[in-house]
Design an enzyme around this catalytic site. Structure first.
Site, PDB file in Angstrom:
ATOM      1  N   ASP B  96     -28.605  11.069   3.370  1.00 35.82           N
ATOM      2  CA  ASP B  96     -28.567  11.007   4.825  1.00 35.82           C
ATOM      3  C   ASP B  96     -27.114  10.862   5.267  1.00 35.82           C
ATOM      4  OD1 ASP B  96     -29.155  10.935   7.449  1.00 35.82           O
ATOM      5  OD2 ASP B  96     -30.420   9.153   7.389  1.00 35.82           O
ATOM      6  N   CYS B  99     -25.657   8.627   8.172  1.00 34.30           N
ATOM      7  CA  CYS B  99     -26.618   7.671   8.687  1.00 34.30           C
ATOM      8  C   CYS B  99     -25.745   6.584   9.306  1.00 34.30           C
ATOM      9  CB  CYS B  99     -27.446   7.110   7.538  1.00 34.30           C
ATOM     10  SG  CYS B  99     -28.759   6.049   8.126  1.00 34.30           S
ATOM     11  N   PHE B 205     -34.768   3.223  13.275  1.00 27.69           N
ATOM     12  CA  PHE B 205     -35.445   2.526  14.380  1.00 27.69           C
ATOM     13  C   PHE B 205     -34.629   2.597  15.651  1.00 27.69           C
ATOM     14  CE2 PHE B 205     -32.701  -0.723  12.399  1.00 27.69           C
ATOM     15  CZ  PHE B 205     -32.001  -1.167  13.502  1.00 27.69           C
ATOM     16  N   HIS B 235     -30.653   3.257  14.972  1.00 30.35           N
ATOM     17  CA  HIS B 235     -30.311   3.518  13.565  1.00 30.35           C
ATOM     18  C   HIS B 235     -30.951   4.827  13.124  1.00 30.35           C
ATOM     19  CE1 HIS B 235     -30.911   2.385   9.040  1.00 30.35           C
ATOM     20  NE2 HIS B 235     -29.802   3.069   9.212  1.00 30.35           N
ATOM     21  N   ASN B 330     -22.808   6.121   5.898  1.00 26.86           N
ATOM     22  CA  ASN B 330     -22.935   6.988   4.710  1.00 26.86           C
ATOM     23  C   ASN B 330     -21.940   8.130   4.875  1.00 26.86           C
ATOM     24  OD1 ASN B 330     -25.113   5.540   3.745  1.00 26.86           O
ATOM     25  ND2 ASN B 330     -26.559   7.239   3.819  1.00 26.86           N
ATOM     26  N   GLY B 379     -30.297  -5.842  10.915  1.00 25.35           N
ATOM     27  CA  GLY B 379     -31.079  -6.599   9.932  1.00 25.35           C
ATOM     28  C   GLY B 379     -32.494  -6.051   9.896  1.00 25.35           C
ATOM     29  N   HIS B 404     -23.648  -2.908   5.427  1.00 21.15           N
ATOM     30  CA  HIS B 404     -24.257  -2.004   6.420  1.00 21.15           C
ATOM     31  C   HIS B 404     -25.628  -2.472   6.879  1.00 21.15           C
ATOM     32  CE1 HIS B 404     -27.052  -0.546   3.448  1.00 21.15           C
ATOM     33  NE2 HIS B 404     -27.417   0.494   4.151  1.00 21.15           N
ATOM     34  N   GLY B 405     -26.155  -3.533   6.283  1.00 22.63           N
ATOM     35  CA  GLY B 405     -27.488  -3.997   6.675  1.00 22.63           C
ATOM     36  C   GLY B 405     -27.881  -5.159   5.806  1.00 22.63           C
ATOM     37  N   GLY B 407     -30.334  -4.901   3.139  1.00 22.94           N
ATOM     38  CA  GLY B 407     -30.623  -4.485   1.764  1.00 22.94           C
ATOM     39  C   GLY B 407     -32.048  -4.864   1.401  1.00 22.94           C
TER      40      GLY B 407
END
Lengths: 137, 481
Positions: B96, B99, B205, B235, B330, B379, B404-405, B407
């Site tokens: 992606d 992303c 989302f 996202h 990414n 999150g 990036h988030g 995980g």
């Protein structure tokens, strides 16, 4: 069942069996389609002919599944039966029977981005072939 | 063959020593405290080590605290390569391409929105195309798709989706130079035709949130973020277009490794020397996919903004819904970094990692140059998301990169198993979070406990000093694919 789910943390895979590799390829394809939707609801209304060549069995398996993903993601074509017309280690011709996926009608399961080479396995025995492929989702 | 164990450098960093795996050209560094260390999968540590075997790697093979196993490179991986001796790898970017996440701020207060949340989420769900097999409202002809690939978010603005003031609040102004539509396969064109302006599925989302905690008031205010104000986070990425570009170029790279005799521990690390035709072509195609993604997030943001305007029946001015920032997580980029006191151009791969430039960086827009780059960290849908800001330390330690988030910790199947007999929708509603999803199982797959606690992940980033916490956002309503 000729395929089963491989469960890994980020993504998902399919382990498929067959009496030979062509058969295992078919089951890998159907197993993959079952990740996208409930195949019980899919009818055989349309066909898709595919012809893939690669330079290795692994390359062929990945390319073949990515071809099916391409036709789903682009034209919403989803198959429920695959007939192999010709098969070798590095080429496959097949006819896929299915229909156009309708998000209003058919169950929406996983969106597959691609079939990957990650932990790919092709194990050939005398009268059995077993393959494993992980998908990026 | 020697197998050295992981070594703790300090409370926020683990070293994967050069002797961890044969062929490593450098060490690996994983940002993780003792809590996150216990959850590390062995597969992703191997992947950090594998990346360290690639030719021309500069500095360490890095991993952010939200690391988990990916393909070739780990998710959360950051690696920089020399332009003359190094490589570029599509596996270091991911399927992606671009992303990423964008955050909108508003002048709406939490209290005004809470009572209407359920209806608002229904409106957003109807306005934003989402889910497996869904098609967007935009149909691209060959000429418009070419233009989009060159212009990125600017294409969307020219088509009426948003305003030019949005553009400076997007990483790279929403457009990577050097995209070449001529290198895009017919398949990628075809796959991208009806997917512009769609959310997709999986972990993508659109979320309505409120700001519940401010850690750095000065920076938060400068970004337009105030306690109890409502924000919207989006996202998504380059959809099937980017996936096809990655698929196409993995084939190209598989030939390239034979041609250039590059030995790899994993086929998904397939790459080409940076100074090769294959690398040049991939970079130009990857940039086109990055632009597709920026246009996509721009369109989705525009529709979300329109939905808010019509739902709350207020003027855009009163609503104050402005883009805070849009980050790619990414991507591969050519950037200048200081290595042993010397400025060098490197190709930095960030796969599930966010660029986090420090204050004063020339690539930042004027509005944010004095602050540093906003870093947007989503999150899970039940707990929190964060806004951070880039730091000088990050420039030296991680090629200006942060997490990036959160995980994932649970496989999708395990998440579904644990959700059996429960209603995730109801559980979230009990916490005041309204969710709508296209797929039946997606809420179970994406339930909060399927992820690491993002607060732990962000704390490691903050405590290590590679980015600094600015604000915490709490979910109020979520649209999933």
């Amino acid at each position: 069942m000729c395929y089963e789910l491989i469960d890994i943390s980020g993504d998902v895979g399919i382990k498929a069996y067959g009496k030979d590799c062509g058969d295992a390829w078919v089951n890998a394809g159907i197993g993959m389609y079952s990740l996208i939707t409930d195949l019980e609801k899919i009818e055989e209304k349309k066909t898709l002919d595919i012809k893939i060549k690669s330079d290795s069995p692994e390359g062929l398996l990945v390319k073949y599944l990515n071809e099916l993903i391409f036709h789903f993601d682009t034209y919403n074509f989803i198959g429920r039966r695959i007939d192999v017309i010709s098969f070798s280690d590095v080429s496959i011709r097949a006819r896929v029977h299915g229909e156009e996926f309708d998000p209003g009608l058919h169950e929406q399961r996983l969106l597959l981005k691609a079939a990957t080479y990650h932990n790919i396995k092709i194990v050939k025995g005398d009268d059995v072939c077993e393959v494993e492929v992980i998908f990026d989702i | 063959m020697s197998f050295e164990k992981l070594r703790r450098i300090d409370e926020n960093r683990l070293e994967v020593p050069k002797g961890y795996k044969p062929g490593m050209r450098t060490n690996g560094i994983i940002f993780a405290d003792s809590v996150l260390e216990t959850g590390l999968e062995s597969g992703c540590i191997d992947q950090v080590a594998n990346v360290a075997t690639l030719p021309g790697i500069v500095g360490s093979s890095l991993a952010m605290p939200d690391i988990h196993t990916g393909y070739g490179f780990p998710i959360g991986g950051v690696a920089a390569f020399d332009l003359d001796d190094g490589i570029i790898s599509p596996g270091g970017v991911g399927y992606d391409i671009n992303c990423g996440v964008r955050l909108l701020r508003s002048d709406l207060k939490r209290d005004e929105v809470t009572p209407k949340m359920k209806d608002l989420i229904d409106v957003l769900y109807n306005e934003i195309p989402a889910g497996v097999g869904s098609k967007g409202k935009i149909r691209l002809g060959p000429e418009s798709e070419r233009k989009l690939l060159i212009k990125g978010a600017r294409w969307a603005v020219e088509e009426g989706y948003g305003t030019t003031t949005d553009l400076e609040r997007i990483e790279s102004n929403g457009c990577m130079e050097g995209a070449d539509p001529g290198l895009i396969s017919a398949k990628a064109y075809e796959r991208g035709r009806a997917q512009q302006g769609t959310l997709g599925s999986g972990n993508h989302f659109i979320e309505v949130q409120y700001i519940d905690e401010i850690y750095d008031e000065k920076t938060a205010n400068a970004l337009g973020l105030f306690k109890d104000h409502v924000t919207v986070m989006i996202h998504t990425g380059s959809r099937g277009f980017g996936h096809q570009v990655c698929t196409d170029f993995l084939e190209v790279m598989a030939s390239a490794i034979r041609k250039y005799k590059i030995e790899l521990p994993d086929r998904e690390l397939a790459c080409a020397p940076f100074r090769s035709q294959e690398a040049e072509d991939y970079l130009a195609a990857m940039r086109a996919a990055a632009n597709y993604a920026w246009a996509n997030r721009q369109c989705l943001m525009h529709w979300a903004r329109e939905a808010f305007i019509s739902f709350f029946k207020v003027s855009p001015g009163l609503l104050g819904m402005g883009l805070v920032y849009d980050v790619a997580h990414n991507i591969a980029k050519i950037e200048e970094h200081m290595i042993n006191g010397k400025k060098r151009k490197l190709v930095v791969h960030r796969k599930g990692a966010t660029r986090a430039f420090p204050p004063g960086h020339l690539e930042l827009p004027d509005i944010y140059r004095h602050l540093g780059q906003p870093v947007i960290i989503p999150g899970d849908m039940g707990r929190a998301s964060f806004v951070l800001i880039g730091t000088e330390k990050g420039m030296h330690e991680t090629f200006s990169s942060a997490c990036h988030g959160a995980g994932r910790v649970l496989s999708r199947h395990e998440a579904i198993r644990r959700a059996k007999g429960r209603s995730i929708r109801r559980e979230l509603e009990d916490k005041g979070i309204f969710v709508r999803s296209a797929g039946r199982e997606i809420l179970a797959e994406e339930m909060p406990e399927a992820y690491k606690n993002v607060s732990n992940v962000v704390d490691v980033v903050h405590n290590a000093g590679i980015a600094r916490k600015v604000a915490r956002l709490r979910p109020m309503g979520v649209v999933k694919g």
